[in-house]
Design a protein around this motif. Structure first.
Motif, PDB file in Angstrom:
ATOM      1  N   GLY A   2       1.642   2.460  -1.158  1.00  0.00           N
ATOM      2  CA  GLY A   2       1.817   3.806  -0.551  1.00  0.00           C
ATOM      3  C   GLY A   2       0.387   4.167   0.285  1.00  0.00           C
ATOM      4  O   GLY A   2      -0.311   3.520   0.168  1.00  0.00           O
ATOM      5  N   GLU A   3       0.341   5.553   0.524  1.00  0.00           N
ATOM      6  CA  GLU A   3      -0.639   5.904   1.133  1.00  0.00           C
ATOM      7  C   GLU A   3      -1.592   6.629   0.230  1.00  0.00           C
ATOM      8  O   GLU A   3      -2.805   5.889   0.219  1.00  0.00           O
ATOM      9  CB  GLU A   3      -0.072   7.151   2.327  1.00  0.00           C
ATOM     10  N   ALA A   4      -1.297   7.863  -0.105  1.00  0.00           N
ATOM     11  CA  ALA A   4      -1.971   8.488  -1.113  1.00  0.00           C
ATOM     12  C   ALA A   4      -1.105   9.496  -1.869  1.00  0.00           C
ATOM     13  O   ALA A   4      -0.229   9.743  -1.365  1.00  0.00           O
ATOM     14  CB  ALA A   4      -3.182   9.353  -0.157  1.00  0.00           C
ATOM     15  N   PRO A   5      -1.788   9.872  -3.150  1.00  0.00           N
ATOM     16  CA  PRO A   5      -1.104  10.855  -3.982  1.00  0.00           C
ATOM     17  C   PRO A   5      -0.728  12.089  -3.155  1.00  0.00           C
ATOM     18  O   PRO A   5      -1.541  12.548  -2.499  1.00  0.00           O
ATOM     19  CB  PRO A   5      -1.873  10.935  -5.319  1.00  0.00           C
ATOM     20  N   GLU A  39       2.125  13.888  -7.680  1.00  0.00           N
ATOM     21  CA  GLU A  39       1.210  12.700  -8.280  1.00  0.00           C
ATOM     22  C   GLU A  39       0.022  12.999  -8.648  1.00  0.00           C
ATOM     23  O   GLU A  39      -0.638  12.589  -9.707  1.00  0.00           O
ATOM     24  CB  GLU A  39       1.247  11.578  -6.960  1.00  0.00           C
ATOM     25  N   PRO A  85       1.914   7.510  -9.522  1.00  0.00           N
ATOM     26  CA  PRO A  85       2.335   7.297  -8.150  1.00  0.00           C
ATOM     27  C   PRO A  85       3.963   7.587  -7.794  1.00  0.00           C
ATOM     28  O   PRO A  85       4.625   7.464  -8.502  1.00  0.00           O
ATOM     29  CB  PRO A  85       1.796   5.797  -7.955  1.00  0.00           C
ATOM     30  N   PHE A  86       4.063   8.148  -6.784  1.00  0.00           N
ATOM     31  CA  PHE A  86       5.216   8.219  -6.209  1.00  0.00           C
ATOM     32  C   PHE A  86       6.203   8.981  -7.300  1.00  0.00           C
ATOM     33  O   PHE A  86       7.305   8.427  -7.856  1.00  0.00           O
ATOM     34  CB  PHE A  86       5.935   7.041  -5.959  1.00  0.00           C
ATOM     35  N   ASN A 112      -1.310   2.974  -4.624  1.00  0.00           N
ATOM     36  CA  ASN A 112      -1.561   3.411  -2.994  1.00  0.00           C
ATOM     37  C   ASN A 112      -2.870   3.075  -2.410  1.00  0.00           C
ATOM     38  O   ASN A 112      -3.675   2.484  -3.234  1.00  0.00           O
ATOM     39  CB  ASN A 112      -1.661   5.025  -3.283  1.00  0.00           C
ATOM     40  N   HIS A 144       7.943   4.563   5.219  1.00  0.00           N
ATOM     41  CA  HIS A 144       7.496   5.396   3.990  1.00  0.00           C
ATOM     42  C   HIS A 144       8.712   6.156   3.613  1.00  0.00           C
ATOM     43  O   HIS A 144       9.388   6.970   4.368  1.00  0.00           O
ATOM     44  CB  HIS A 144       6.298   6.178   4.437  1.00  0.00           C
TER      45      HIS A 144
END
Ligand code: URA
Length: 246
Positions: free
Chosen positions: A103-106, A110, A116-117, A143, A217
């Motif tokens: 993914g991108e970032a927390p 998170e 994460p997620f 991420n 996403h």
């Protein structure tokens, strides 16, 4: 910041990022990392490799582990996000996963939990994983950035540069059969492209010889439920690939 100052800042970040990567290489005490990246096979008498069975084939994996990478990351201060994070979110799941989600970032949840997620988008990702007849424990989830950008703003180039060496190591160690890049930032960062996710999704790309499927996403899906159909198409291609014996 004028353009000269910006250039200095960019150079500083580049050197910091390169230093982290080189230190990580050295600290690992492993000779084979760059060989793997180039697709070369180390000799069988090498002492720091172990034998593992993956999908019926014998594979030789480097002895550096994800725990080593986590240790190297430590109480990371490599970019300004360290000043605002509550917890660093390294990633979680199966260290030997066939499928890795990036993914991108927390986000806020998170950051709070260090996982994460696990927020709303994360719950949707969990449902996607389960729809694939898998569990979160069977896949690996991480991420591009390991720390939450304030107000969930987009990651900055210097933050990506500082963090990316660790993601590269994670992916190299896990060596999955498929990577699923969730959203624009993950796809662009891993594939080094500026193409929009709408053009990238729907087909496999190659990341260091690993099949990579970009898709929307889960946070985008929460705002645009109509795009679930395309995500399901992408996910079905991943399932087909994972079920194939190649
Ligand atoms: N969005 C992401 O990209 N990653 C997370 O871990 C949570 C939300």
């Amino acid at each position: 910041m004028n353009s000269e100052e910006q250039l200095r800042e960019d150079l500083f970040q580049l050197v910091t990022s390169l230093k982290s990567y080189i230190l990580l290489e050295q600290d690992s005490g492993r000779k084979y990392s760059s060989m793997y990246l180039k697709g070369e096979v180390p000799s069988l008498d090498a002492t720091n490799i172990e034998d593992t069975d993956k999908g019926g084939e014998t594979a030789f994996i480097p002895s550096l582990t994800l725990d080593d990478v986590r240790q190297e990351l430590g109480d990371c201060q490599r970019c300004n996000l360290c000043e605002v994070r509550k917890n660093l979110v390294f990633g979680e799941g199966n260290y030997n996963a066939d499928l890795v989600f990036v993914g991108e970032a927390p986000g806020a949840e998170e950051d709070r939990q260090g996982k994460p997620f696990v927020g709303r988008a994360g719950q949707l990702l969990t449902r996607i994983v389960e729809a694939m007849k898998l569990t979160r424990k069977e896949v690996y989830i991480c991420n591009i950035l390991k720390c939450r950008p304030p107000e969930n703003r987009n990651p900055k180039p210097e933050e990506i540069r500082a963090c990316e060496p660790f993601l590269i190591k994670q992916l190299e160690i896990i060596n999955p059969r498929v990577i699923c890049a969730l959203g624009t930032f993950a796809a662009k960062t891993l594939l080094k492209t500026d193409a929009p996710i709408s053009r990238l999704r729907g087909r496999f790309h190659s990341y260091q010889g690993i099949k990579l499927m970009p898709t929307y996403h889960p946070a985008y899906l929460l705002r645009n439920p109509g795009a679930k159909k395309q995500v399901w198409e992408d996910v079905q291609m991943i399932m087909k690939e994972l079920m194939s014996n190649e």
